[in-house]
Design an enzyme around this catalytic site. Structure first.
Site, PDB file in Angstrom:
ATOM      1  N   GLY A   5      36.304  20.887  28.788  1.00 43.07           N
ATOM      2  CA  GLY A   5      37.616  20.887  29.431  1.00 43.07           C
ATOM      3  C   GLY A   5      37.553  20.736  30.932  1.00 43.07           C
ATOM      4  O   GLY A   5      38.579  20.843  31.610  1.00 43.07           O
ATOM      5  N   SER A  48      34.705  16.801  36.270  1.00 40.92           N
ATOM      6  CA  SER A  48      34.821  16.715  37.717  1.00 40.92           C
ATOM      7  C   SER A  48      35.637  17.876  38.287  1.00 40.92           C
ATOM      8  O   SER A  48      35.450  18.262  39.436  1.00 40.92           O
ATOM      9  CB  SER A  48      35.487  15.381  38.100  1.00 40.92           C
ATOM     10  N   ARG A  52      24.310  12.304  44.663  1.00 40.70           N
ATOM     11  CA  ARG A  52      25.169  11.108  44.609  1.00 40.70           C
ATOM     12  C   ARG A  52      24.494   9.928  45.278  1.00 40.70           C
ATOM     13  O   ARG A  52      24.663   8.780  44.851  1.00 40.70           O
ATOM     14  CB  ARG A  52      26.521  11.403  45.286  1.00 40.70           C
ATOM     15  N   ALA A  94      22.146 -23.965  34.281  1.00 37.75           N
ATOM     16  CA  ALA A  94      23.502 -23.599  34.689  1.00 37.75           C
ATOM     17  C   ALA A  94      23.637 -23.518  36.203  1.00 37.75           C
ATOM     18  O   ALA A  94      24.738 -23.637  36.743  1.00 37.75           O
ATOM     19  CB  ALA A  94      23.898 -22.266  34.060  1.00 37.75           C
ATOM     20  N   GLY A 124      26.755 -15.931  28.653  1.00 37.54           N
ATOM     21  CA  GLY A 124      27.595 -16.371  27.538  1.00 37.54           C
ATOM     22  C   GLY A 124      27.164 -15.817  26.196  1.00 37.54           C
ATOM     23  O   GLY A 124      26.817 -14.639  26.070  1.00 37.54           O
ATOM     24  N   GLU A 130      27.812  12.546  38.104  1.00 33.76           N
ATOM     25  CA  GLU A 130      27.802  13.093  39.470  1.00 33.76           C
ATOM     26  C   GLU A 130      29.151  12.936  40.161  1.00 33.76           C
ATOM     27  O   GLU A 130      29.223  12.731  41.376  1.00 33.76           O
ATOM     28  CB  GLU A 130      26.714  12.415  40.323  1.00 33.76           C
ATOM     29  N   GLY A 131      30.239  13.040  39.408  1.00 30.90           N
ATOM     30  CA  GLY A 131      31.577  12.881  39.975  1.00 30.90           C
ATOM     31  C   GLY A 131      32.077  11.476  39.749  1.00 30.90           C
ATOM     32  O   GLY A 131      31.479  10.505  40.211  1.00 30.90           O
ATOM     33  N   GLN A 147      37.061   8.145  40.483  1.00 34.81           N
ATOM     34  CA  GLN A 147      38.353   8.671  40.925  1.00 34.81           C
ATOM     35  C   GLN A 147      38.170   9.900  41.805  1.00 34.81           C
ATOM     36  O   GLN A 147      38.828  10.044  42.847  1.00 34.81           O
ATOM     37  CB  GLN A 147      39.229   9.030  39.714  1.00 34.81           C
TER      38      GLN A 147
END
Length: 387
Positions: free
Chosen positions: A132, A135, A253, A280, A344, A368-369, A372
């Site tokens: 629950g 972050s 981070r 390509a 492809g 690590e967060g 957002q």
């Protein structure tokens, strides 16, 4: 590698040879099997022996780089070969800086010294995330209650790296809920402790080489000496264990950003190789997309190095670390996506490395967060976004 010391460049070359010969094949094996390599897999014994034979160069070996820059450079190289295998590597891992910063001398010796003296693969883990609350650390519900003999832990944790094979797990729990985040402390839960139950290794889309473990704590009793830092008031200038944890995550981070750059570099190299091999690259549109990939890769790497450079010089780098983490993680996913587009049909056939990188990259924007959360951190620092 221009600009780095000879000692660091030499270590990177050794890591590159090891990565090509050992890490990449082991990572592909885990991905094909859809499960982490077992703890007794020969790779881990070879890894411990290799690491002992090739220790990190000491800082007094004429190295101009600080610790954070060195770790960023090595994380980038390791992730190029397989980021999941880097997380799966034996060692104390993520909780190390917390134990070093907050642990008593007895705890540092008891819980960290075995990793320095054994040739047998061993692991430790750090349990922060909950079903629950990932972050949002204020939503954590795992509780610790004092008893005559120690502490009782109750709650649940999820997506904890290497927890099922760990000698001990450092569990973040709230000892004083009235204090909110400031009431959080960390507890060493040793393997086999009664009350740590429901251990489940999750089936992941990517980064399959390491365990992501969920478990439940039901009246899990730990002795007083297993409270990180002891029963004296938690040390640290911010908010005790919570502040130390957030400080440690700010450091890691940068490591995640470096890992994302390594993964992105691999996606670029694989895509460029395909474009040349298939012809390509004769298309102006493909060349333009490859140039765009290279430009974003360079930007992500420079942002990451800046955040690490600031960390080494004790310059506040919260914004830099969050920016690097967001941009590098999104760059890795974008470059892998572009690689899928250019390659492809072959990319979707199940045997293409870029397809694996595409799945692996998604997690880097979450761990690590999340992206957002990083944007919220940046906005609070730059424009005063209210809490």
């Amino acid at each position: 590698m221009s600009g780095f010391s000879a000692a660091l460049c030499c270590h990177i070359e050794r890591a590159r040879e090891w990565g090509q010969a050992e890490v990449r094949p082991a990572g592909l094996e885990a991905d094909r099997n859809g499960a982490p390599l077992p703890a007794d897999h020969p790779y881990f014994t070879r890894f411990v022996a290799w690491r002992r034979a090739h220790p990190l160069p000491a800082e007094d070996d004429g190295m101009p780089e600080g610790h954070a820059v060195r770790m960023a450079v090595l994380s980038e190289e390791n992730a190029y070969w397989d980021r999941g295998m880097g997380v799966a590597a034996p060692g104390p891992g993520l909780p190390t800086p917390l134990v070093v910063a907050m642990g008593t001398p007895e705890q540092r010796e008891r819980f960290l010294a075995p990793f320095r003296t054994t040739g047998t693969p061993r692991w430790a883990a750090f349990a922060l995330t909950e079903p629950g609350g990932g972050s949002d650390t204020s939503a954590f519900r795992t509780r610790a209650i004092r008893t005559d003999r120690g502490y009782l832990l109750n709650g649940s944790k999820c997506f904890i790296g290497n927890a099922a094979r760990a000698d001990w797990v450092l569990v973040q729990a709230n000892l004083d809920p009235d204090k909110g985040r400031a009431g959080q402390r960390a507890f060493f839960v040793e393997r086999g402790t009664p009350g740590m139950t429901g251990i489940k290794i999750e089936n992941k889309m990517g980064l399959r080489a390491y365990e992501s473990v969920s478990f439940i704590l039901e009246h899990c009793e730990v002795p007083r000496e297993n409270l990180l830092g002891g029963e004296l008031p938690a040390r640290g200038s911010r908010s005790g264990a919570y502040g130390e944890t957030m400080g440690a995550l700010n450091t890691t981070r940068v490591g995640v950003a470096a890992s994302a750059v390594g993964l992105a570099r691999c996606a670029y190299d694989e895509t460029l190789s395909f474009a040349r091999r298939s012809g390509a690259i004769s298309s102006a549109r493909v060349r333009d997309r490859l140039e765009d990939m290279r430009r974003k890769l360079r930007a992500a790497w420079l942002m990451t190095l800046r955040a690490a450079w600031k960390a080494d010089r004790k310059i506040p780098n919260v914004v830099d670390a969050s920016m690097a983490k967001v941009f590098a993680a999104e760059t890795a996913h974008e470059l892998a996506t572009t690689g899928m587009d250019i390659i492809g049909l072959e990319a979707g056939a199940g045997e293409c490395l870029v397809e694996k990188l595409f799945r692996d990259a998604k997690a880097l924007n979450i761990v690590e967060g999340t992206g957002q959360i990083q944007r919220i951190i940046i906005a609070r620092k730059l424009v005063g976004l209210p809490r």
